[in-house]
Design a protein around this motif. Structure first.
Motif, PDB file in Angstrom:
ATOM      1  N   ALA A 100      -3.613  14.816  -2.974  1.00 12.83           N
ATOM      2  CA  ALA A 100      -4.927  15.429  -3.189  1.00 12.83           C
ATOM      3  C   ALA A 100      -5.996  14.772  -2.334  1.00 12.83           C
ATOM      4  N   MET A 101      -5.853  13.455  -2.134  1.00 10.79           N
ATOM      5  CA  MET A 101      -6.854  12.718  -1.369  1.00 10.79           C
ATOM      6  C   MET A 101      -6.511  12.655   0.114  1.00 10.79           C
ATOM      7  N   ALA A 102      -5.280  13.066   0.461  1.00 12.74           N
ATOM      8  CA  ALA A 102      -4.793  12.919   1.840  1.00 12.74           C
ATOM      9  C   ALA A 102      -4.911  11.467   2.274  1.00 12.74           C
ATOM     10  N   GLN A 103      -4.639  10.562   1.336  1.00 13.95           N
ATOM     11  CA  GLN A 103      -4.783   9.133   1.606  1.00 13.95           C
ATOM     12  C   GLN A 103      -3.799   8.368   0.739  1.00 13.95           C
ATOM     13  N   ALA A 104      -2.967   7.564   1.381  1.00 12.06           N
ATOM     14  CA  ALA A 104      -1.952   6.816   0.650  1.00 12.06           C
ATOM     15  C   ALA A 104      -2.586   5.675  -0.123  1.00 12.06           C
ATOM     16  N   ALA A 105      -1.955   5.325  -1.225  1.00 12.31           N
ATOM     17  CA  ALA A 105      -2.434   4.195  -2.013  1.00 12.31           C
ATOM     18  C   ALA A 105      -2.106   2.899  -1.289  1.00 12.31           C
ATOM     19  N   VAL A 106      -3.081   2.032  -1.205  1.00 12.42           N
ATOM     20  CA  VAL A 106      -2.877   0.734  -0.588  1.00 12.42           C
ATOM     21  C   VAL A 106      -2.450  -0.236  -1.676  1.00 12.42           C
ATOM     22  N   ARG A 107      -1.328  -0.909  -1.449  1.00  8.12           N
ATOM     23  CA  ARG A 107      -0.829  -1.848  -2.458  1.00  8.12           C
ATOM     24  C   ARG A 107      -1.698  -3.099  -2.432  1.00  8.12           C
ATOM     25  N   TYR A 108      -2.640  -3.147  -3.330  1.00 11.27           N
ATOM     26  CA  TYR A 108      -3.641  -4.230  -3.302  1.00 11.27           C
ATOM     27  C   TYR A 108      -4.272  -4.289  -4.670  1.00 11.27           C
ATOM     28  N   ASP A 109      -4.153  -5.426  -5.323  1.00  7.02           N
ATOM     29  CA  ASP A 109      -4.705  -5.615  -6.666  1.00  7.02           C
ATOM     30  C   ASP A 109      -5.892  -6.555  -6.565  1.00  7.02           C
ATOM     31  N   TYR A 133      -5.682 -12.153  -3.297  1.00  4.78           N
ATOM     32  CA  TYR A 133      -5.807 -13.467  -2.666  1.00  4.78           C
ATOM     33  C   TYR A 133      -4.969 -13.572  -1.396  1.00  4.78           C
ATOM     34  N   ASP A 134      -3.805 -12.921  -1.397  1.00  4.62           N
ATOM     35  CA  ASP A 134      -2.959 -12.969  -0.210  1.00  4.62           C
ATOM     36  C   ASP A 134      -3.619 -12.282   0.983  1.00  4.62           C
ATOM     37  N   VAL A 135      -4.160 -11.092   0.748  1.00  2.00           N
ATOM     38  CA  VAL A 135      -4.791 -10.355   1.850  1.00  2.00           C
ATOM     39  C   VAL A 135      -6.064 -11.056   2.300  1.00  2.00           C
ATOM     40  N   ALA A 136      -6.855 -11.551   1.345  1.00  3.06           N
ATOM     41  CA  ALA A 136      -8.072 -12.276   1.716  1.00  3.06           C
ATOM     42  C   ALA A 136      -7.736 -13.532   2.513  1.00  3.06           C
ATOM     43  N   SER A 137      -6.673 -14.223   2.113  1.00  2.00           N
ATOM     44  CA  SER A 137      -6.254 -15.419   2.836  1.00  2.00           C
ATOM     45  C   SER A 137      -5.797 -15.077   4.244  1.00  2.00           C
TER      46      SER A 137
END
Length: 463
Positions: free
Chosen positions: A256-265, A272-276
């Motif tokens: 519906a959004m034409a946008q995949a969910a980004v695995r990010y909590d 913390y992993d992505v921010a690091s």
């Protein structure tokens, strides 16, 4: 007068035409203060906006209001409540299409309403920041004389987009983005409420979290996404099962959004992993990697202000005096992001990320303050030398404070020999700041060495 509340009620009552036309976000628009989600500060008991909605104006009468906040925070809803809670006439204009002629027509109508029916008129003016100064001037007589109660909505800072005379005649109400729990509540109510999806669909946990993240505090966006996803689910439902409750899946929300969910909590390890990884990529001068992690955070709905704060820290910790302008760029980005918001904020953040990543690196200032703090915590550093102590109070001179102090600006080179450190650290020739040979700091190193030689000459035996 027909308005969105009327069409909402028609849709809820089973009006086929209304149900087909009115979007879910319109059908679910709160009809009472109790249904409003978020904005607890703006709607606290006794606040100007709450008194206006409840019809209490006090001895001074009802005040006009400027509602300032991001999209989807309830500006239109609150304007409708101001009109309907006290049985007022409601007129809605958009500054995108309206002009001075339309404003004057509303004023004339308001005079007639007051004279013939004793009813006040509420003029809701959406996107007032798009009005020119002349167009805003046309509102002044009606607001000053209370011919109308103006409720104006804007997403831009009123200090820059609204003329001062209009601001001074109104109360400014600042609205904030809804938090995640508020958006979840809006979605949950829309799934079960008769005005919404009426229990025909459920929403899986992963799908709910994706809707909440991508809404970014915008209730309207969350409901629009939910409605589109419900349409996808209905299209994919097997024939003959139209009467069954259908679960809306994450895949259907993504479609519906034409946008995949980004695995990010945002509250868990992935945050913390992505921010690091983001910070370490800037530190390691990999622009592409830094931009990738920036994009992952933004697409997952991370608060752009959090990202901006991390960039400011990195500009000082990792770039430091090798390129002092990196901190200027980062701080400017921090302020710009707070004023502008998404989606344009992504451009500003990207510029600051690129500057940080390509700049020469030095953690000398970071290491220096840590070394100084370590000495302080270890108990080093005696009394302040008497000649550096303050002299601005009675008895200071008698105690010898300031005696022997050499005023730097009287020195021929603007710097002279003098002890600034406490005795124990001076004797140990404390050495905290050690410039690197990278970037601007390469030129700073020799200057600091010369300054140390001049300042501490006597301590080093005049070398």
């Amino acid at each position: 007068m027909s308005d969105l509340f009327t069409s909402t009620q028609s849709a809820a009552a089973g009006d086929a035409g209304g149900a087909l036309v009115a979007p879910l976000a319109v059908r679910m628009r709160p009809r009472t203060l109790e249904e409003v989600v978020g904005q607890r500060e703006a709607l606290r008991p006794g606040s100007p906006l709450r008194r206006l909605i409840e019809g209490g104006g006090g001895a001074a009468g009802p005040l006009s209001a400027i509602l300032w906040g991001p999209p989807g925070t309830g500006k239109t809803t609150l304007a409708h409540l101001v009109a309907h809670a006290a049985d007022r006439t409601f007129v809605e204009l958009s500054a995108v299409t309206a002009g001075v002629k339309d404003v004057r027509a509303v004023m004339d109508q308001a005079v007639r309403e007051r004279s013939l029916h004793g009813r006040q008129t509420v003029l809701f003016l959406d996107e007032i920041h798009r009005f020119t100064k002349a167009q805003q001037d046309a509102l002044l007589p009606g607001v000053e004389n209370r011919t109308v109660i103006l409720v104006a909505a804007t997403t831009e800072n009123p200090s820059f987009s609204i003329i001062a005379p209009l601001l001074s005649r109104s109360v400014l109400v600042t609205l904030t983005s809804l938090d995640d729990d508020d958006v979840r509540g809006v979605v949950a109510r829309a799934l079960t409420d008769e005005r919404g999806l009426a229990g025909a669909h459920t929403l899986g946990e992963e799908a709910t979290e994706h809707v909440v993240r991508m809404a970014g505090g915008d209730a309207r966006r969350a409901l629009t996404t939910l409605e589109a996803a419900a349409g996808v689910a209905a299209d994919e439902r097997a024939a003959g099962r139209e009467d069954e409750v259908t679960e809306i899946t994450l895949a259907q929300v993504e479609q519906a959004m034409a946008q995949a969910a980004v695995r990010y909590d945002r509250a868990g390890d992935q945050h913390y992993d992505v921010a690091s990884a983001f910070i370490k990529s800037m530190r390691g001068s990999d622009v592409d990697a830094a931009l990738h992690y920036l994009a992952r955070q933004l697409e997952a709905g991370e608060d752009p202000r959090f990202i901006a704060r991390r960039i400011v820290i990195a500009a000082s910790e990792d770039v430091g005096m090798a390129d002092p302008t990196a901190l200027q760029t980062a701080v400017a980005a921090l302020h710009a992001v707070a004023q502008i918001g998404m989606p344009e904020a992504r451009i500003i953040l990207a510029q600051a990320v690129v500057h940080n990543a390509v700049a020469p690196k030095s953690n000398a200032a970071y290491a220096a303050v840590n070394a100084a703090i370590a000495d302080v915590r270890a108990g080093k550093g005696g009394p302040v030398p008497p000649h550096l102590r303050g002299t601005g109070y009675a008895g200071a001179t008698r105690l010898g404070h300031g005696e022997g102090y050499r005023y730097t600006h009287d020195e021929p080179a603007g710097v002279g020999e003098q002890q600034f450190l406490p005795d124990d650290l001076a004797a140990a020739d404390a050495d905290y700041y050690r410039p690197t040979n990278r970037g601007w700091e390469e030129r700073l190193g020799p200057r600091w060495a010369e300054l140390r030689r001049v300042i501490r000459g006597r301590l080093r035996g005049g070398e």
